[in-house]
Design a protein around this motif. Sequence first.
Motif, short mmCIF file in Angstrom:
data_model
loop_
_atom_site.label_atom_id
_atom_site.label_comp_id
_atom_site.label_asym_id
_atom_site.label_seq_id
_atom_site.Cartn_x
_atom_site.Cartn_y
_atom_site.Cartn_z
N GLY A 112 86.99 16.99 8.35
CA GLY A 112 88.20 16.82 9.15
C GLY A 112 89.44 16.48 8.34
N SER A 113 89.25 16.16 7.07
CA SER A 113 90.39 15.83 6.20
C SER A 113 91.10 17.06 5.67
CB SER A 113 89.90 14.98 5.02
OG SER A 113 89.36 13.75 5.47
N TYR A 114 90.52 18.22 5.91
CA TYR A 114 91.05 19.45 5.34
C TYR A 114 91.70 20.31 6.43
CZ TYR A 114 88.32 18.04 1.34
OH TYR A 114 87.81 17.32 0.28
N ASP A 115 92.83 20.89 6.08
CA ASP A 115 93.61 21.65 7.05
C ASP A 115 93.35 23.15 7.01
OD1 ASP A 115 96.45 19.52 6.31
OD2 ASP A 115 94.85 19.26 7.78
N TYR A 116 92.89 23.63 5.88
CA TYR A 116 92.74 25.08 5.70
C TYR A 116 91.34 25.37 5.17
CZ TYR A 116 97.81 24.55 5.79
OH TYR A 116 99.10 24.22 6.13
N TRP A 117 90.77 26.43 5.72
CA TRP A 117 89.39 26.81 5.37
C TRP A 117 89.32 28.29 5.03
CZ3 TRP A 117 85.18 23.42 5.37
CH2 TRP A 117 85.47 22.13 5.83
#
Length: 127
Positions: A112-117
Motif C-alpha cells: 500500500g506504500s506504492y503508487d504505481y505498479w
Amino acid sequence: QVQLVESGGGSVQAGDSLRLSCAASGRTFNGYAMGWFRQAPGKEREFVAVIFWSGGTTDYADPVKGRFTISRDNAKNTVYLQMNSLKPEETDVYYCATGPVGVERRNPRHGGSYDYWGQGTQVTVSS
C-alpha cells in the motif's frame, strides 16, 4: 504518467537463476523507492525486496536473503532483481512498484506504500 515495465520472467528448474528488470519512466525518482513483490493465485501479495533510488539502500524479505539481489541503473531508470537458487514455491507473478516511500516515510515492505505498479511477469520454477 509513471510507467513500469517488467521483463525477464520465464520457466526454469529449481536451483536455476533469473534476472528480472523493471524499466521506469514518466518522472524523476528522487525520494522514491522501487519494490519487488510477488503473488500467486489465491495468495496474498508478498514483499520481496526494495531499493531506494537515492542512495541505493536495500532491504530483503527473509526468505530471499542471500539468494536475491536488487540493484539499479540510474542512467537507465531500471531496477533489476537477480534471483539465484530458485525454489518451486517461488512460482509467482512478480511485480515491481514505485512510490515516494522515502520522502513520505512509508513502510517499504507494505504494498500500500506504492503508487504505481507494473503489469507483472510470470516466474515458474519446476522441481
